[in-house]
Design a protein around this motif. Structure first.
Motif, PDB file in Angstrom:
ATOM      1  N   ALA A  92       0.825  -1.210   0.000  1.00  0.00           N
ATOM      2  CA  ALA A  92       0.000   0.000   0.000  1.00  0.00           C
ATOM      3  C   ALA A  92       0.860   1.261   0.000  1.00  0.00           C
ATOM      4  CB  ALA A  92      -0.925  -0.012   1.221  1.00  0.00           C
ATOM      5  N   PHE A  93       2.004   1.207   0.674  1.00  0.00           N
ATOM      6  CA  PHE A  93       2.900   2.362   0.719  1.00  0.00           C
ATOM      7  C   PHE A  93       3.444   2.691  -0.668  1.00  0.00           C
ATOM      8  CE2 PHE A  93       7.282   3.996   1.126  1.00  0.00           C
ATOM      9  CZ  PHE A  93       7.018   5.196   1.771  1.00  0.00           C
ATOM     10  N   ILE A  94       3.757   1.655  -1.446  1.00  0.00           N
ATOM     11  CA  ILE A  94       4.215   1.893  -2.817  1.00  0.00           C
ATOM     12  C   ILE A  94       3.113   2.598  -3.614  1.00  0.00           C
ATOM     13  CG2 ILE A  94       4.897   0.759  -4.971  1.00  0.00           C
ATOM     14  CD1 ILE A  94       6.169  -1.449  -3.265  1.00  0.00           C
ATOM     15  N   GLY A  95       1.884   2.126  -3.451  1.00  0.00           N
ATOM     16  CA  GLY A  95       0.770   2.776  -4.127  1.00  0.00           C
ATOM     17  C   GLY A  95       0.601   4.214  -3.687  1.00  0.00           C
ATOM     18  N   TRP A  96       0.768   4.473  -2.385  1.00  0.00           N
ATOM     19  CA  TRP A  96       0.616   5.842  -1.882  1.00  0.00           C
ATOM     20  C   TRP A  96       1.740   6.739  -2.392  1.00  0.00           C
ATOM     21  CZ3 TRP A  96      -3.721   7.584  -0.079  1.00  0.00           C
ATOM     22  CH2 TRP A  96      -3.761   8.867   0.505  1.00  0.00           C
ATOM     23  N   THR A  97       2.905   6.174  -2.586  1.00  0.00           N
ATOM     24  CA  THR A  97       4.014   6.944  -3.160  1.00  0.00           C
ATOM     25  C   THR A  97       3.665   7.414  -4.572  1.00  0.00           C
ATOM     26  OG1 THR A  97       5.624   5.676  -1.866  1.00  0.00           O
ATOM     27  CG2 THR A  97       6.464   6.887  -3.776  1.00  0.00           C
ATOM     28  N   PHE A  98       3.090   6.510  -5.365  1.00  0.00           N
ATOM     29  CA  PHE A  98       2.651   6.898  -6.711  1.00  0.00           C
ATOM     30  C   PHE A  98       1.509   7.906  -6.641  1.00  0.00           C
ATOM     31  CE2 PHE A  98       4.715   2.859  -8.062  1.00  0.00           C
ATOM     32  CZ  PHE A  98       5.530   3.400  -9.048  1.00  0.00           C
ATOM     33  N   THR A  99       0.638   7.772  -5.634  1.00  0.00           N
ATOM     34  CA  THR A  99      -0.432   8.752  -5.449  1.00  0.00           C
ATOM     35  C   THR A  99       0.146  10.147  -5.263  1.00  0.00           C
ATOM     36  OG1 THR A  99      -1.915   7.115  -4.444  1.00  0.00           O
ATOM     37  CG2 THR A  99      -2.361   9.422  -3.969  1.00  0.00           C
ATOM     38  N   LEU A 100       1.158  10.249  -4.421  1.00  0.00           N
ATOM     39  CA  LEU A 100       1.803  11.537  -4.158  1.00  0.00           C
ATOM     40  C   LEU A 100       2.494  12.072  -5.405  1.00  0.00           C
ATOM     41  CD1 LEU A 100       2.319  13.467  -1.743  1.00  0.00           C
ATOM     42  CD2 LEU A 100       4.449  12.232  -1.337  1.00  0.00           C
ATOM     43  N   MET A 101       3.187  11.213  -6.119  1.00  0.00           N
ATOM     44  CA  MET A 101       3.906  11.630  -7.320  1.00  0.00           C
ATOM     45  C   MET A 101       2.950  12.082  -8.420  1.00  0.00           C
ATOM     46  SD  MET A 101       6.735   8.555  -7.425  1.00  0.00           S
ATOM     47  CE  MET A 101       7.075   8.880  -9.148  1.00  0.00           C
ATOM     48  N   PHE A 102       1.946  11.275  -8.699  1.00  0.00           N
ATOM     49  CA  PHE A 102       1.018  11.614  -9.768  1.00  0.00           C
ATOM     50  C   PHE A 102       0.179  12.837  -9.413  1.00  0.00           C
ATOM     51  CE2 PHE A 102       1.070   6.877 -11.032  1.00  0.00           C
ATOM     52  CZ  PHE A 102       2.201   7.094 -11.807  1.00  0.00           C
ATOM     53  N   GLY A 103      -0.097  13.008  -8.110  1.00  0.00           N
ATOM     54  CA  GLY A 103      -0.818  14.215  -7.680  1.00  0.00           C
ATOM     55  C   GLY A 103      -0.005  15.464  -7.961  1.00  0.00           C
ATOM     56  N   ALA A 104       1.311  15.380  -7.742  1.00  0.00           N
ATOM     57  CA  ALA A 104       2.178  16.533  -8.020  1.00  0.00           C
ATOM     58  C   ALA A 104       2.216  16.848  -9.524  1.00  0.00           C
ATOM     59  CB  ALA A 104       3.585  16.254  -7.499  1.00  0.00           C
ATOM     60  N   ILE A 105       2.279  15.799 -10.342  1.00  0.00           N
ATOM     61  CA  ILE A 105       2.297  16.007 -11.793  1.00  0.00           C
ATOM     62  C   ILE A 105       0.978  16.635 -12.250  1.00  0.00           C
ATOM     63  CG2 ILE A 105       2.406  14.834 -14.022  1.00  0.00           C
ATOM     64  CD1 ILE A 105       4.189  12.721 -12.691  1.00  0.00           C
TER      65      ILE A 105
END
Length: 362
Positions: A275-288
């Motif tokens: 889930a943490f890996i998914g949340w990391t992508f959530t943060l990254m894609f949100g910034a983009i």
């Protein structure tokens, strides 16, 4: 799609959601019935063993579900707690075929009837719930997670789906009462506090990044919901194990159906890592997405800050447990704190804080 058709599909969606909530409620009762019935059976085993002068009692940690219908949760600590084969045979012989909770054994078939009924009802509820999500999407003409109501209903759907998919590999039916209970709470909150009619999105959300960013966030949150339930059970099981080991009375007999605290902690850690890996992508894609929508990657908006806070908490949890020896109840509490941050982010932040993300439909 014409507005009249949109409205009709929205009404169908609400009907499906209501039917799904009712079916989940019956499934919740069935899971609770399974725990109560099993606890009563275990008390009968103890009584017969005591009357027969058995020299060993039922093990503190249990993995009934782990040993039946799809995998094992037991680890080295669990194996150390199992009774000898002779003790198991004695228990089985003295209990009419209903053996005590153990990672290598199964209860008699009738013991699992309520659990099988509960899983079947949960599957039916998921199918109805899925129809509600799909009709909401058709009515809105977009993906159904553009506001708080849609996020909660879709999130509850994914929590239930992830739970059912997990049953394919591991028997996690002991989590049924807690997971289905959380699903019901999410659906009730969506309908009572966050209901929003079918409508169009604000310009900032009209982007393919909505599909990418929010879908990963919903899936990660669903996994965090499972680990929250496991961590809560871990705390209860840990307290029970210590109480019984110290010679105290076992007042939570149904917890014998739940794996040991160590097994719960290990599985929770692995799921939190995913889930943490998914949340990391959530943060990254949100910034983009923020850069494309507002011309900057980061702006210290309240929603952005709390998304990062959640990432930090779970990063600290994974790091502390892997390298600093934060195991047992400390790890469980840190996992629970992380989930509380998730809940705060998607409720309080969305409803009470003004910012660029204040488009939840409220």
């Amino acid at each position: 799609m014409p507005f009249g058709i949109n409205e009709t599909m929205g009404q169908y969606s609400e009907l499906f959601m209501l039917l799904a909530a009712g079916t989940y409620t019956v499934a919740f009762i069935a899971f609770a019935w399974d725990l109560a019935k099993s606890s009563k059976a275990l008390r009968a085993v103890d009584l017969k063993a005591a009357q027969a002068g058995a020299t060993a009692k039922v093990p503190v940690a249990a993995g009934v579900g782990a040993g039946s219908a799809g995998g094992r949760l037991s680890g080295p600590a669990d194996r150390a707690e199992r009774p000898s084969s002779s003790t198991a045979k004695a228990n089985a012989a003295g209990s009419g075929g209903i053996v005590t909770a153990d990672g290598d054994m199964k209860y008699a078939a009738e013991r699992r009837v309520p659990a099988r009924v509960a899983v079947a009802l949960t599957t039916l509820a998921v199918l109805i719930h899925g129809a509600g999500v799909v009709t909401r999407a058709l009515g809105a003409g977009r993906v159904p997670w553009g506001n708080m109501y849609e996020f909660l209903t879709t999130g509850a759907f994914l929590v239930a789906v992830v739970f059912l998919v997990s049953l394919i590999r591991r028997d996690l039916r002991f989590l049924g009462t807690f997971v289905v209970g959380l699903v019901i709470i999410m659906m009730v909150a969506a309908s009572v506090a966050f209901w929003t009619p079918v409508g169009h999105l604000v310009p900032a959300l009209q982007s393919y990044w909505l599909v990418i960013h929010v879908s990963i966030a919903v899936l990660s949150s669903s996994l965090f919901t499972l680990t929250f339930a496991m961590s809560a059970l871990q705390l209860v099981q840990s307290h029970r194990q210590k109480t019984v080991a110290a010679g105290g009375a076992d007042k939570l007999g149904f917890m014998r159906l739940v794996p040991s605290a160590l097994s719960l902690e290990n599985l929770s850690y692995r799921i939190n890592a995913i889930a943490f890996i998914g949340w990391t992508f959530t943060l990254m894609f949100g910034a983009i997405w923020a850069e494309k929508a507002w011309g900057r990657f980061w702006g210290w908006d309240t929603k952005e800050v709390w998304t990062f806070v959640i990432w930090v908490v779970y990063a600290g949890y994974l790091h502390a447990r892997a390298t600093r020896g934060w195991t047992g109840t400390r790890a469980a509490w840190l996992s629970i704190v992380g989930y509380c941050c998730v809940v705060f982010n998607f409720t309080i932040v969305n409803t009470l804080f003004n910012g660029l993300h204040s488009y939840s439909g409220l």
